[in-house]
Design an enzyme around this catalytic site. Structure first.
Site: not given
Ligand code: NAD
Length: 500
Positions: A173, A176, A227, A231, A248, A282, A383
């Site tokens: 997944k 989007e 995020g 998470g 992560e 990140c 962040e």
């Molecule tokens: P996000 O949490 O909004 O979305 C991440 C993914 O989770 C997307 O595919 C989203 O559709 C999905 N998602 C959202 N709500 C969900 C739910 N309730 N159940 C299941 N899936 C769900 O994050 P983002 O804005 O896409 O990415 C940015 C974040 O990712 C930042 O906080 C960044 O630090 C983190 N990040 C961490 C690492 C790492 O290695 N630690 C690497 C890259 C990005």
């Protein structure tokens, strides 16, 4: 062609809904893709379950699994420009950076190919010649792999490559906002002969397609990158069926510069640490923590460099970094900057959208420097995920006091993903590195990584590790097989009625 890939078939969403993907650099339409929902998510999980329970992939010999991963790496290299173009259109990232990402992704597939057949388990010496006791690895089962938009295919490769190397089946997944390289990967895996149902792709909003999968009893593992808020939701959803969870999450990463550092290198890397990919990394070094006596020199140079950074779209060769991913994200970054100023930080560079009419249709944000920051400010603690660096200062009357002060500030965060320490005194650098509570520490460097080394967060930056050796272990069960070659009665309970 439809964009959901379920049970070896390309499909439209069951609801018929679609989503328009736009390029963040100029707002132009990239494509209209299927917008999956709960029905599609459950179909994909069912397909992955069947492929795991009845299909050949979990029993495919490890060298054959490794060969498939190597073939993906070869394909990435052969189609590098096309994959990079897809990634740049979805993210707005410079084409050159996307090309570098594709090189990285190929090396991730090769790394897990190397590991797939490398470790057959171990034999345990029980001290009894009639007992064979051995530890074997098996795939975990059906994996749901959820990825973000900042490094779409790279983050996906950290999950898909080890999942397949270990013999799992999965549902991917992607964010989007950035689905195209995930679609490319599914076409490639299908083309290379991965059995039907072993790899499935569901597009759609996380809140819609995420919960049906993270709650499903047919899923064995959820690996999530994104995020902190999402998470936590994933972890709660997975708890009911005690799934394995790998997270992560974000980071608020300290970059500590001591006065005895090579300042030319430290300042140049401090610029890259936070402004690379406009801070949407990140591990971005968004908290610069400098020793008081060099503060003015470091900040003056940082401000000069930040103001000189050239913004532009993916195919503008003069651009050094690109836009933020969306209008919503830019508004969030703006709010952090405004709040920091209200809380007493001094804005020395940037601070908002650029005033350049050529950039007006993209979601650009100027590289921003906030001086006089303290650990109580939300811009320091949360962040922002944008091109914003906060500067904090430390000092100490003695060597130990200065180190203690720097470490206290650097560890004053709920996150623990990455950080750096700059000093020409190797003893000091090692002492500080050993006390920083972050999953990756760079000494006199910032950002490089290799797939052979583990990546992941301490504290609320996550659970588990990707890459390295541990990145494969996440996707393996450990089973103990005890074999008695001389079966005998246990004779634990009295067996008085028996004729035996
Ligand atoms: P996000 O949490 O909004 O979305 C991440 C993914 O989770 C997307 O595919 C989203 O559709 C999905 N998602 C959202 N709500 C969900 C739910 N309730 N159940 C299941 N899936 C769900 O994050 P983002 O804005 O896409 O990415 C940015 C974040 O990712 C930042 O906080 C960044 O630090 C983190 N990040 C961490 C690492 C790492 O290695 N630690 C690497 C890259 C990005």
């Amino acid at each position: 062609m439809p964009e959901l890939f379920i049970d070896g078939e390309w499909r439209d969403a069951a609801s018929g809904e679609t989503r328009t993907i736009t390029c963040p650099a100029d707002g132009t339409e990239v494509a209209v893709v299927s917008e999956g929902g709960a029905r599609d998510a459950l179909d994909a999980v069912a397909a992955a379950r069947r492929a795991f329970d009845e299909g050949p992939w979990p029993h495919t010999p490890a060298p054959e699994r490794a060969a498939l991963l190597r073939a993906v790496a070869d394909r990435l290299e052969a189609e590098k420009d096309e994959v990079a173009r897809l990634e740049s259109l979805d993210t707005g990232k410079r084409f050159y950076e996307s090309q570098l990402d594709v090189d990285d992704i190929a090396s991730v597939f090769r790394h897990f190919a190397d590991l797939a057949a490398a470790d057959a388990g171990r034999v345990v010496d029980t001290g009894m010649s009639h007992i064979s006791s051995r530890i074997v690895h098996e795939p975990v089962g059906v994996c749901v792999l959820i990825t973000p938009w900042n490094y779409p295919l790279l983050q996906t490769s950290w999950k898909v490559a080890p999942a397949l190397a270990a013999g799992n089946t999965f549902v991917l997944k992607p964010s989007e906002l950035t689905p195209h390289t995930a679609i490319w990967l599914m076409k490639t895996l299908d083309d290379l002969g991965l059995p039907k149902g072993a790899a499935n792709l569901v597009l759609g909003a996380g809140a819609e397609v995420g919960p049906p999968m993270t709650e499903s009893p047919d899923v064995d593992l959820v690996s999530f990158t994104g995020g902190l808020v999402s998470g936590k939701r994933v972890m709660v959803a997975a708890a009911e069926t005690v799934k394995r969870v790998a997270l992560e999450l974000g980071g608020k990463n300290p970059n500590v510069i001591f006065a005895d550092a090579d300042l030319d290198a430290a300042i140049d890397n401090a610029v890259t640490a936070v402004f690379l990919d406009s801070g949407q990394v990140c591990s971005a070094g968004a908290r610069l923590i400098v020793e008081e006596e060099i503060h003015d020199q470091v900040v003056a140079e940082l401000v000069r460099r930040a103001k000189a950074i050239r913004l532009g779209g993916p195919f503008d060769d003069s651009a050094e970094t690109g836009p933020l991913i969306s209008a919503e994200h830019r508004a969030k970054v703006q709010a952090y900057v405004d709040q920091a100023v209200e809380e007493g930080a001094t804005l020395l560079a940037g601070g908002g959208a650029p005033d350049d009419p050529e950039l007006a249709n993209g979601y650009y944000f100027e590289p921003t420097v906030l001086d006089g920051a303290t650990t109580t400010m939300s811009a320091v603690q949360e962040e922002s995920f944008g091109p914003v660096v906060t500067v904090e200062t430390f000092s100490g009357a003695t060597r130990d006091e200065a180190e203690d002060a720097a470490i206290a500030i650097a560890n004053d965060t709920i996150y623990g993903l990455a950080g750096a320490v700059w000093s020409e005194n190797a003893g000091r650098a090692e002492r500080v590195a050993s006390r920083l509570r972050h999953g990756t520490i760079w000494i006199n460097d910032y950002h490089p990584y290799v797939p052979q080394a583990e990546w992941g967060g301490m504290k609320q930056s996550g659970i588990g590790r990707e890459l390295g050796l541990a990145g494969l272990e996440e996707y393996r069960e450990t089973k103990h097989i005890w074999h008695n070659t001389r079966p005998a009665r246990a004779d634990w309970f009295a067996d008085e009625g028996s004729d035996a």
